[in-house]
Design a protein around this motif. Structure first.
Motif, PDB file in Angstrom:
ATOM      1  N   LEU A  75      39.653  43.926  60.781  1.00 41.65           N
ATOM      2  CA  LEU A  75      38.902  44.049  59.518  1.00 41.65           C
ATOM      3  C   LEU A  75      39.849  44.124  58.330  1.00 41.65           C
ATOM      4  N   SER A  76      41.043  44.623  58.574  1.00 41.88           N
ATOM      5  CA  SER A  76      42.017  44.679  57.498  1.00 41.88           C
ATOM      6  C   SER A  76      42.442  43.258  57.104  1.00 41.88           C
ATOM      7  N   TYR A  77      42.584  42.401  58.096  1.00 44.76           N
ATOM      8  CA  TYR A  77      42.920  41.003  57.788  1.00 44.76           C
ATOM      9  C   TYR A  77      41.768  40.352  57.009  1.00 44.76           C
ATOM     10  N   LEU A  78      40.544  40.619  57.479  1.00 43.85           N
ATOM     11  CA  LEU A  78      39.376  40.055  56.798  1.00 43.85           C
ATOM     12  C   LEU A  78      39.329  40.536  55.341  1.00 43.85           C
ATOM     13  N   TYR A  79      39.623  41.801  55.142  1.00 42.00           N
ATOM     14  CA  TYR A  79      39.649  42.398  53.792  1.00 42.00           C
ATOM     15  C   TYR A  79      40.661  41.647  52.933  1.00 42.00           C
ATOM     16  N   GLY A  80      41.886  41.540  53.459  1.00 40.61           N
ATOM     17  CA  GLY A  80      42.962  40.902  52.697  1.00 40.61           C
ATOM     18  C   GLY A  80      42.650  39.446  52.402  1.00 40.61           C
ATOM     19  N   LYS A  81      42.127  38.761  53.395  1.00 38.02           N
ATOM     20  CA  LYS A  81      41.826  37.335  53.212  1.00 38.02           C
ATOM     21  C   LYS A  81      40.750  37.171  52.136  1.00 38.02           C
ATOM     22  N   SER A  82      39.719  38.026  52.202  1.00 32.14           N
ATOM     23  CA  SER A  82      38.593  37.887  51.270  1.00 32.14           C
ATOM     24  C   SER A  82      39.009  38.232  49.838  1.00 32.14           C
ATOM     25  N   ILE A  83      39.688  39.339  49.673  1.00 28.63           N
ATOM     26  CA  ILE A  83      40.090  39.732  48.308  1.00 28.63           C
ATOM     27  C   ILE A  83      41.140  38.738  47.789  1.00 28.63           C
ATOM     28  N   GLY A  84      41.959  38.235  48.694  1.00 23.79           N
ATOM     29  CA  GLY A  84      42.960  37.233  48.317  1.00 23.79           C
ATOM     30  C   GLY A  84      42.286  35.947  47.830  1.00 23.79           C
ATOM     31  N   GLU A  85      41.173  35.593  48.450  1.00 26.48           N
ATOM     32  CA  GLU A  85      40.447  34.395  48.005  1.00 26.48           C
ATOM     33  C   GLU A  85      39.918  34.581  46.594  1.00 26.48           C
ATOM     34  N   GLU A  86      39.443  35.798  46.315  1.00 28.52           N
ATOM     35  CA  GLU A  86      38.940  36.045  44.949  1.00 28.52           C
ATOM     36  C   GLU A  86      40.100  36.041  43.944  1.00 28.52           C
ATOM     37  N   ALA A  87      41.225  36.600  44.356  1.00 26.25           N
ATOM     38  CA  ALA A  87      42.398  36.613  43.459  1.00 26.25           C
ATOM     39  C   ALA A  87      42.843  35.181  43.171  1.00 26.25           C
ATOM     40  N   ARG A  88      42.858  34.377  44.203  1.00 26.33           N
ATOM     41  CA  ARG A  88      43.303  32.991  44.046  1.00 26.33           C
ATOM     42  C   ARG A  88      42.349  32.221  43.131  1.00 26.33           C
ATOM     43  N   PHE A  89      41.066  32.429  43.352  1.00 28.20           N
ATOM     44  CA  PHE A  89      40.072  31.721  42.539  1.00 28.20           C
ATOM     45  C   PHE A  89      40.220  32.096  41.066  1.00 28.20           C
ATOM     46  N   ARG A  90      40.589  33.353  40.858  1.00 29.05           N
ATOM     47  CA  ARG A  90      40.769  33.846  39.483  1.00 29.05           C
ATOM     48  C   ARG A  90      42.168  33.530  38.950  1.00 29.05           C
ATOM     49  N   LYS A  91      42.899  32.713  39.674  1.00 28.59           N
ATOM     50  CA  LYS A  91      44.216  32.217  39.238  1.00 28.59           C
ATOM     51  C   LYS A  91      45.243  33.334  39.079  1.00 28.59           C
ATOM     52  N   LYS A  92      45.238  34.255  40.017  1.00 30.24           N
ATOM     53  CA  LYS A  92      46.221  35.326  39.987  1.00 30.24           C
ATOM     54  C   LYS A  92      47.368  35.019  40.947  1.00 30.24           C
ATOM     55  N   THR A  93      48.560  35.395  40.507  1.00 30.99           N
ATOM     56  CA  THR A  93      49.743  35.187  41.333  1.00 30.99           C
ATOM     57  C   THR A  93      49.954  36.367  42.269  1.00 30.99           C
ATOM     58  N   VAL A  94      49.698  37.556  41.739  1.00 36.80           N
ATOM     59  CA  VAL A  94      50.008  38.784  42.476  1.00 36.80           C
ATOM     60  C   VAL A  94      48.810  39.725  42.434  1.00 36.80           C
ATOM     61  N   LEU A  95      48.457  40.251  43.589  1.00 31.40           N
ATOM     62  CA  LEU A  95      47.430  41.291  43.657  1.00 31.40           C
ATOM     63  C   LEU A  95      48.133  42.641  43.747  1.00 31.40           C
ATOM     64  N   LEU A  96      47.849  43.540  42.816  1.00 32.61           N
ATOM     65  CA  LEU A  96      48.532  44.838  42.789  1.00 32.61           C
ATOM     66  C   LEU A  96      47.893  45.790  43.803  1.00 32.61           C
ATOM     67  N   GLY A  97      48.285  45.657  45.009  1.00 33.47           N
ATOM     68  CA  GLY A  97      47.785  46.441  46.127  1.00 33.47           C
ATOM     69  C   GLY A  97      48.262  45.771  47.399  1.00 33.47           C
TER      70      GLY A  97
END
Ligand code: BGC
Length: 741
Positions: A115-137
């Motif tokens: 579930l941790s991988y799923l969490y990271g993948k999902s939030i990472g997809e939102e970060a990417r869509f929002r054109k972010k380079t780095v997620l602070l976490g």
């Protein structure tokens, strides 16, 4: 003949084209080759420019080379809404609402790395869509005191649990070509005086308790960035700290990513140059950040650094090393042309948030199996408490979010029972009616001017007429609760909730208390309440996840990532160690005198009778039976491993999941050791009657302690015990073995 001519010409043309493309732009070159090439093309000014901010959350690229800016975002529970270029105020975009995922305490409580991988993948997809380079976490500071206002953003008290849970999160985020930035490195274990606390801690505790999750994040998760902490260690701020950043992170662990400062965590140009910092963000240099158009040039790593370089007061090699790291970050992210596009607000993201919430909720107590509520038997349910209706995604500090939607617990319950039961609601107490953070407004008007007695009387009257009472209270995200920059002032629930709960329990014996928090609380009413649920800040799907557990659609399987002790003084950080709840202006030493005895490592030894709910505890609606554990050989050599196995059977009527925990106990050692330490866990899913074998491999490394005099990990030959348990106090079996020289 003609064909050969064409082939040769084509080949030559391709060769020229390939040669014309600079190395740094050529995807077929390695990242290191591209970094060196880009570096060689940059001026001194360009180099200095890319290592500090140009706005609240961005730093410039190298326009001349077509190297883009770096954009950062909080983190760690969802993608933060956009703020103005140089202000914390909202940019008021209409397309920056996100899905809020459960807080990291909840993720840790799932004990489920998938579930941790799923969490990271999902939030990472939102970060990417929002054109972010780095997620602070994500954040992995160890839970030392239950007062820490930011514990909800972290992964609990145990270094192994936090390590196992942080790695897949990072891998999931970075699979999107977005960097994870693990925070706050290191020893940021409370919020009050966060900029001026100088932590004094012995090397054993540092290496055994406070560093392992960061090390796993770097070495196993391969995090591309790490954030320095606000506090000091050995009298140097952690954002420019020789010991933490140069000696440990970069030398001992070979970290090849970027060290980003926390926002406003830099205090000194020389130290920032020499002590391992790579990128400076959020400084309020001379107050110039606010408003002055060229404020960023006054950053410690901006003009003051340039000046020193021009005066030959510092070496270009140190600068080049920082620039290399920033370029490496950019090539891994922005300049990786094959990374995915990301996505936002998808059904899959909501489902991920809901599932993580469902699996993280912890059933602490369930006397008489009052839960789950049988929807066919109940006619009326009274829901009481402010947290049943309060939006919890806004507030808490930098992790505050602007969500597309958030299902409150009351709405989740109502939609689950769908008119088949009457659901009545009373507020019971008024806590925080504000609902605003940095200009994001929940839109809820929670003002209620009734007196305490009026509120309690209404709640008690509804409670006395209902079949079940579900009290939903706890903490919230306002200052002094679970919130950045301040700590709680007490272990007890705020807003007189203890009194309210006692009155409710007298009015109705079918009382279920749902505590929403990221921290342990005192429960003076624990014996009067048959069922208690530890809920967390669950994000967008909060109400649906909770309703799933309350009504039995979901069989709870969360386990506590930290110990609940009865009173504040029972915690080692308060009993033995130092903690100051008073704000001071100057630097204050805080000594972690309790050393390695944090969490269950402390209560196992000294406070067994003061445990309210132990680390690793969580009930299920089914029952499990453990066999006696076995070991495949009783002697282990240094380069060897042994297997500890146990069979577990679902002896109840429902399908369920159990977290089998392996602790190791060192029977005799030349340095003091905890009674036992978590060294493995596995979450198994079992149908009624089903039995599975769980097996753990134990190596020499799992038997080590850190000898601070030798500055190395030592496994001392002798007798050990493998302890199989369902929580730190629910021991299912033990088996001994010996480490041979
Ligand atoms: C927090 C960080 C956060 C940063 C940017 C700081 O105050 O400590 O965790 O990432 O702000 O918002």
């Amino acid at each position: 003949m003609r064909k050969t001519f064409f082939t040769v010409t084509l080949f030559a043309a391709l060769l020229v084209a390939a040669q014309e493309k600079p190395i740094y732009l050529n995807q077929s070159n390695t990242i290191e080759e591209r970094v060196e090439d880009a570096l060689s093309r940059m001026t001194l000014e360009e180099k200095v420019a890319i290592i500090h901010a140009q706005s609240k959350f961005s730093s410039p690229g190298v326009p001349k080379l077509g190297i883009p800016d770096v954009w950062m975002t909080d983190g760690p529970h969802g993608i933060r809404p956009e703020v103005l270029w140089d202000e914390w105020d909202q940019a008021k975009w209409t397309n920056d609402s996100c899905v809020a995922y459960p807080a990291l305490t909840c993720l840790a409580a799932t004990w489920n790395p998938e579930l941790s991988y799923l969490y990271g993948k999902s939030i990472g997809e939102e970060a990417r869509f929002r054109k972010k380079t780095v997620l602070l976490g994500p954040g992995v500071n160890i839970y030392r005191t239950p007062l820490n206002g930011r514990n909800f953003e972290y992964m609990g008290e145990d270094p192994l649990l936090a390590s196992k849970m942080v790695v897949p999160y990072i891998q999931g985020v970075q699979s999107n070509g977005v960097a994870a930035c693990v925070k706050h490195f290191a020893l940021n274990n409370h919020e009050i005086n966060r900029h001026n606390t100088n932590v004094i801690v012995d090397d054993r505790a540092l290496y055994e308790i406070y560093l392992p999750a960061f090390k796993a994040a770097v070495q196993e998760g391969k995090a591309w960035a790490i954030m320095g902490a606000y506090n000091l260690y050995k009298n140097q701020h952690a954002c420019h700290n020789q010991y933490l950043l140069n000696d440990i992170l970069k030398k001992e662990w070979n970290f090849d990513g970027v060290v980003v400062s926390d926002w406003g965590g830099v205090h000194n140009t020389e130290e920032a140059i020499d002590n391992g910092l790579d990128m400076e963000f959020g400084s309020w240099t001379n107050g110039l950040t606010n408003g002055a158009s060229n404020a960023y040039n006054y950053y410690y790593l901006a003009n003051p650094y340039l000046e020193k370089l021009k005066n030959n007061e510092t070496s270009i090699e140190i600068l080049d090393e920082k620039v290399r790291r920033v370029l490496r970050l950019i090539f891994r992210t922005e300049m990786n042309t094959s990374r995915p596009w990301g996505s936002m607000l998808t059904d899959e993201h909501y489902q991920a948030a809901r599932k993580i919430g469902e699996e993280g909720i912890v059933l602490l107590k369930n006397d008489g199996n009052i839960l789950p509520i049988d929807i066919r038997k109940a006619k009326k349910i009274a829901v009481i408490g402010e947290n049943a209706i309060k939006m919890m995604t806004v507030g808490g500090g930098s992790s505050s979010l602007k969500v597309q939607r958030e299902v409150s617990p009351l709405d989740g319950i109502k939609s689950r029972v769908n008119d088949s039961i009457e659901v009545v609601y009373a507020r019971g107490y008024v806590g925080d009616a504000s609902g605003e953070y940095n200009g994001v407004i929940t839109g809820q008007d929670l003002t209620d001017n009734r007196s305490k007695e009026e509120l309690i009387a209404e709640a008690v009257s509804l409670a006395s007429e209902a079949d079940y009472v579900i009290f939903i209270g706890g903490l919230n995200k306002s200052a002094g609760q679970d919130c950045e920059d301040a700590d709680r002032i007490s272990l007890n629930l705020p807003y007189d909730q203890d009194e309210l709960i006692k009155r409710l329990s007298a009015a109705n014996k079918n009382l279920i208390v749902v505590n929403i928090s990221g921290n342990a609380i005192a429960m003076p009413w624990v014996d009067n309440v048959p069922a208690i649920i530890q809920d967390w800040y669950l994000g967008s799907e909060a109400g649906n996840s909770l309703a799933g557990v309350l009504f039995g659609d979901v069989n709870p399987s969360g386990k506590l990532p930290f110990t609940f002790l009865k009173e504040l003084e029972d915690y080692s950080s308060h009993k033995l160690g130092e903690y100051s709840g008073t704000r001071v202006d100057s630097i204050i030493d805080i000594e972690y005198k309790e050393s390695i005895f944090v969490g269950y490592r402390w209560s196992d030894k000294n406070k067994k009778d003061r445990v309210l709910f132990p680390f690793g505890h969580g009930l299920s609606y089914t029952t499990f039976e453990y066999s006696r554990p076995t070991v495949n050989k009783t002697k282990i050599h240094s380069n060897d491993s042994i297997n500890i196995s146990v069979r577990i059977k679902n002896t109840g009527k429902l399908e369920g999941k159990e977290v089998v925990q392996l602790y190791i106990s060192d029977k005799k050692s030349y340095l003091p050791r905890p009674v036992k330490e978590l060294k493995g866990f596995e979450k198994v899913s079992l149908k009624p009657g089903e039995e599975k074998e769980v097996s753990f491999s134990v190596k020499k490394d799992d038997l080590c302690f850190f000898d601070d005099k030798l500055h190395e990990w030592v496994a001392e030959p002798g007798k050990f015990e493998a302890v199989i348990a369902a929580s730190a106090t629910d021991i299912k079996g033990r088996v001994g073995f010996e480490l041979i020289k």
